[in-house]
Design an enzyme around this catalytic site. Structure first.
Site, short mmCIF file in Angstrom:
data_model
loop_
_atom_site.label_atom_id
_atom_site.label_comp_id
_atom_site.label_asym_id
_atom_site.label_seq_id
_atom_site.Cartn_x
_atom_site.Cartn_y
_atom_site.Cartn_z
N ASP A 8 0.87 -1.16 0.00
CA ASP A 8 0.00 0.00 0.00
C ASP A 8 0.91 1.23 0.00
O ASP A 8 2.07 1.13 0.40
CB ASP A 8 -0.88 -0.04 1.26
CG ASP A 8 -1.67 1.24 1.43
OD1 ASP A 8 -2.34 1.64 0.47
OD2 ASP A 8 -1.61 1.83 2.53
N ASP A 10 -0.11 5.10 0.74
CA ASP A 10 -0.38 6.11 1.77
C ASP A 10 -0.59 5.46 3.15
O ASP A 10 -1.42 4.57 3.29
CB ASP A 10 -1.62 6.93 1.39
CG ASP A 10 -1.44 7.63 0.04
OD1 ASP A 10 -0.29 7.88 -0.35
OD2 ASP A 10 -2.46 7.91 -0.61
MG LIG Z 1 -3.07 3.17 3.27
#
Ligand SMILES: [Mg+2]
Ligand SMILES: [Zn+2]
Length: 181
Positions: A8, A10
């Site tokens: 992932d 962010d």
């Molecule tokens: Mg995230």
């Protein structure tokens, strides 16, 4: 067939400020870049990111693409080679096939890059980030940076439990590298 780690973006690699599309707003989570440098010695690295701000017209796909190019180039200059990034630009209401927790991008990348999914991981600060790796036959790691800590109650109520909960990406990478087989 090589294994991969699906990351992932962010809240996992960089701080999650919401709608990140300006280079000057990038703030890497301490230790993340070095962790990726170590991880890439054993694993191909991919980023899979949901960017519903595009679907909500809070920023444009062109803003996103320009940012992604810069983001990858900053990482590359720091010695990190992300093979590819895949982004879902849709909102949940769009009911698209690519938004996480969909495993669509992992399956697509596995096919394209001949990835050994059984030896692969997914890592992120939402339960769905970890669950994708488990659902595709590998392992899932949940990190407590980004929204991770805040959503710990979701984890407590969930049937799905990640294979490992890490303080941050560095600790996740330690875990992965200790279990290389
Ligand atoms: Mg995230
Ligand atoms: Zn989508």
């Amino acid at each position: 067939m090589e294994p991969a780690v699906f990351l992932d973006r962010d809240g996992t690699i960089n701080e999650d400020i919401g709608n990140l599309y300006r280079v000057e707003d990038i703030s890497f989570i301490p230790g993340a870049v070095n962790a990726l440098k170590r991880l890439q010695e054993k694993y191909q690295l991919f980023i899979i990111t949901n960017q519903s701000g595009i679907g909500r017209k809070e920023f444009s796909i062109d803003d996103y693409l320009e940012f992604e190019k810069e983001y990858m180039s900053i990482l590359f200059q720091s010695g990190v080679n992300i093979v590819e990034t895949r982004c879902c630009p849709h909102t949940p209401e769009d009911l698209c096939k690519c938004r996480k927790p969909s495993t669509h991008f992992i399956e697509e990348l596995a096919h394209e890059y001949n990835i050994n999914l059984a030896k692969s991981y997914s890592v992120g600060d939402h339960l769905h980030d970890a669950e994708m790796g488990s659902k595709t036959g590998g392992k899932g790691i949940y990190v407590l940076t980004g929204h991770g800590k805040k959503h710990l109650d979701v984890l407590k109520c969930s049937d799905y439990q990640p294979d490992y909960i890490a303080k941050d990406l560095s600790e996740a990478v330690e875990f992965i590298l200790e279990h290389v087989n």
